[in-house]
Enzyme design. Structure first.
Site, PDB file in Angstrom:
ATOM      1  N   VAL A 199       0.824  -1.222   0.000  1.00 37.61           N
ATOM      2  CA  VAL A 199       0.000   0.000   0.000  1.00 37.61           C
ATOM      3  C   VAL A 199       0.851   1.262   0.000  1.00 37.61           C
ATOM      4  O   VAL A 199       0.343   2.348  -0.257  1.00 37.61           O
ATOM      5  CB  VAL A 199      -1.005   0.077   1.183  1.00 37.61           C
ATOM      6  CG1 VAL A 199      -2.000  -1.069   1.117  1.00 37.61           C
ATOM      7  CG2 VAL A 199      -0.317   0.154   2.529  1.00 37.61           C
ATOM      8  N   LYS A 200       2.146   1.141   0.292  1.00 33.15           N
ATOM      9  CA  LYS A 200       3.006   2.332   0.370  1.00 33.15           C
ATOM     10  C   LYS A 200       3.410   2.788  -1.043  1.00 33.15           C
ATOM     11  O   LYS A 200       3.077   2.153  -2.020  1.00 33.15           O
ATOM     12  CB  LYS A 200       4.231   2.034   1.240  1.00 33.15           C
ATOM     13  CG  LYS A 200       3.888   1.404   2.612  1.00 33.15           C
ATOM     14  CD  LYS A 200       3.164   2.366   3.560  1.00 33.15           C
ATOM     15  CE  LYS A 200       2.452   1.665   4.694  1.00 33.15           C
ATOM     16  NZ  LYS A 200       3.248   1.162   5.767  1.00 33.15           N
ATOM     17  N   THR A 201       4.157   3.894  -1.113  1.00 36.91           N
ATOM     18  CA  THR A 201       4.423   4.520  -2.413  1.00 36.91           C
ATOM     19  C   THR A 201       5.225   3.622  -3.360  1.00 36.91           C
ATOM     20  O   THR A 201       4.978   3.581  -4.557  1.00 36.91           O
ATOM     21  CB  THR A 201       5.108   5.882  -2.197  1.00 36.91           C
ATOM     22  OG1 THR A 201       4.155   6.741  -1.563  1.00 36.91           O
ATOM     23  CG2 THR A 201       5.542   6.529  -3.497  1.00 36.91           C
TER      24      THR A 201
END
Ligand SMILES: *Cc1c(COP(=O)(O)O)cnc(C)c1O
Length: 403
Positions: A199-201
């Site tokens: 879910v992170k960049t």
């Protein structure tokens, strides 16, 4: 606009704004990423190989730090930071409640006590004044979270840490690509922790990293993440080892290694960080513009020092201007096929912390924000139509519930 003029909400049987469901976040993996992983899997070294070394070098470059250590996940990164800082039994670590539990749990792992400072009511980031108010003679470190990707007030927190002799750990799980006064996140705290969860960049499946400019912290981070073992004869206590098989376990560490195929994925993802960041900026700008016309929707205040690669876009409902609850708004968004999330339940609300004596009311700003927020979709692969559909859903629900 009166209720009679509003379009019937999907939750009441109306037509959803979108035919298909959109989620608040998702990874962006392309064929280059897939072949990078495949190449490592076909080769001889799938862990402890050259890709791990290469990604550490690249991460140091991207973050402007002298050293980077990659680890199995962001939680391991925070745990290693606590170990490297020498935090232990009886110590206190100040952090924010508006974060993922790991930002506080890392203190508990080493026997220390997390202490929650309140957040700024407009930026939602940890409030330096509240940090200062919570310092005792047991405080040893601050774990400041760049919430949603926006940099915390580094200069003020750095100053507090220096005056009180505290280790400054930045939890930048949301903030790779963010700059503070032109300096990349990763080069500012004593240690900065990153997460590469999907879910992170950027992602490596699971993964994390710690960056630092301090050679001694770097050495300790390596030990903490690799069983406390050293392999370089120059670092041995034993000056005349019995043979080349010899290695030395010098402290109690953990196996927190990242594999080489994850490292290859991370290298491939890092190459796209600028493009991801640019697209996130565009979407945030469009959301900001759209919500500026809706007084019922409050957006996070941005500080000019932070050039933010935004991980999450938070809308805060002005519940005085709406006849619904946050729950009703959230469920109405889901029915329109826009699946939001709430970041975060204040960490000390959880049973684990409640059982240890943490009570509601500790951080009034964080609690009030928690009651009113939700995260709407934000990820680089969103099309302009996706973005407009999210705005349409928010507007439709606001129109319906406007007082
Ligand atoms: C995701 C996250 C973590 C933990 O990272 P993992 O890689 O999931 O272990 C820590 N802190 C914050 C603020 C996070 O968002």
């Amino acid at each position: 606009m009166g209720v009679s003029m509003s379009e019937k909400l999907a939750i009441h049987g109306g037509t959803p704004v979108r035919a298909d469901k959109i989620y608040y976040g998702r990874q962006c993996i392309d064929e280059d990423d897939i072949s990078a992983v495949g190449e490592v899997l076909r080769g001889p070294l799938i862990t402890c190989g050259p890709d791990v070394a290469a990604v550490e070098k690249l991460l140091a470059e991207v973050t402007g730090a002298k050293y980077a250590v990659v680890v199995a996940n962001g939680t391991a990164a925070l745990h290693c930071a606590m170990l490297a800082a020498g935090i232990g039994e009886g110590d206190e670590v100040i952090t924010t409640p508006l974060t993922f539990a790991a930002s506080a749990n890392c203190a508990v792992y080493v026997g220390a006590k997390p202490v929650f400072a309140d957040v700024d009511p407009e930026t939602y980031n940890i409030d330096p004044d509240s940090i200062e108010a919570h310092i005792t003679d047991r405080t040893r470190a601050v774990v400041a979270v760049d919430y949603t990707g926006q940099a915390v007030e580094h200069d003020r927190i750095r100053d507090i840490c220096d005056r009180h002799g505290l280790t400054y750990v930045v939890d930048a799980a949301h903030a790779i690509g963010t700059k503070y006064k032109g300096r990349p996140e990763g080069s500012i705290g004593d240690m900065t922790c990153f997460s590469f969860h999907p879910v992170k960049t950027i992602t490596s499946g699971e993964g994390g990293a710690i960056t630092t400019n301090d050679p001694e912290l770097f050495r300790k981070l390596r030990l903490a993440s690799q069983h406390g073992i050293v392999r370089d004869p120059d670092e041995f206590d034993e000056k005349d080892p019995e043979g080349i098989w010899y290695y030395e376990m010098q402290t109690l560490g953990f196996n927190y290694r990242m594999t080489d195929f994850q490292a290859a994925l991370l290298i491939s993802q890092l190459k796209k960080l600028d493009a991801f960041s640019k697209r996130r900026h565009e979407i945030v700008a469009r959301y900001n513009e759209a919500f500026a016309d809706m007084p019922e929707i409050i957006v996070q205040r941005e500080i000019p020092e932070s050039d933010t690669t935004r991980h999450l876009y938070i809308i805060q409902l002005d519940l005085d201007k709406l006849s619904c609850t946050r729950r009703e708004f959230f469920d109405a968004m889901s029915a329109e096929n826009v699946q939001c999330q709430v970041h975060y339940v204040p960490v000390y609300y959880f049973p684990f912390y409640k059982e240890r004596g943490y009570e509601r009311g500790l951080c009034p700003h964080a609690e009030r924000i928690y009651d009113r927020i939700m995260s709407i979709p934000l990820y680089p692969m969103m099309t302009d139509d996706d973005v407009e559909s999210v705005i349409t859903a928010v507007r439709k629900i606001v129109d319906w519930y406007r007082i």
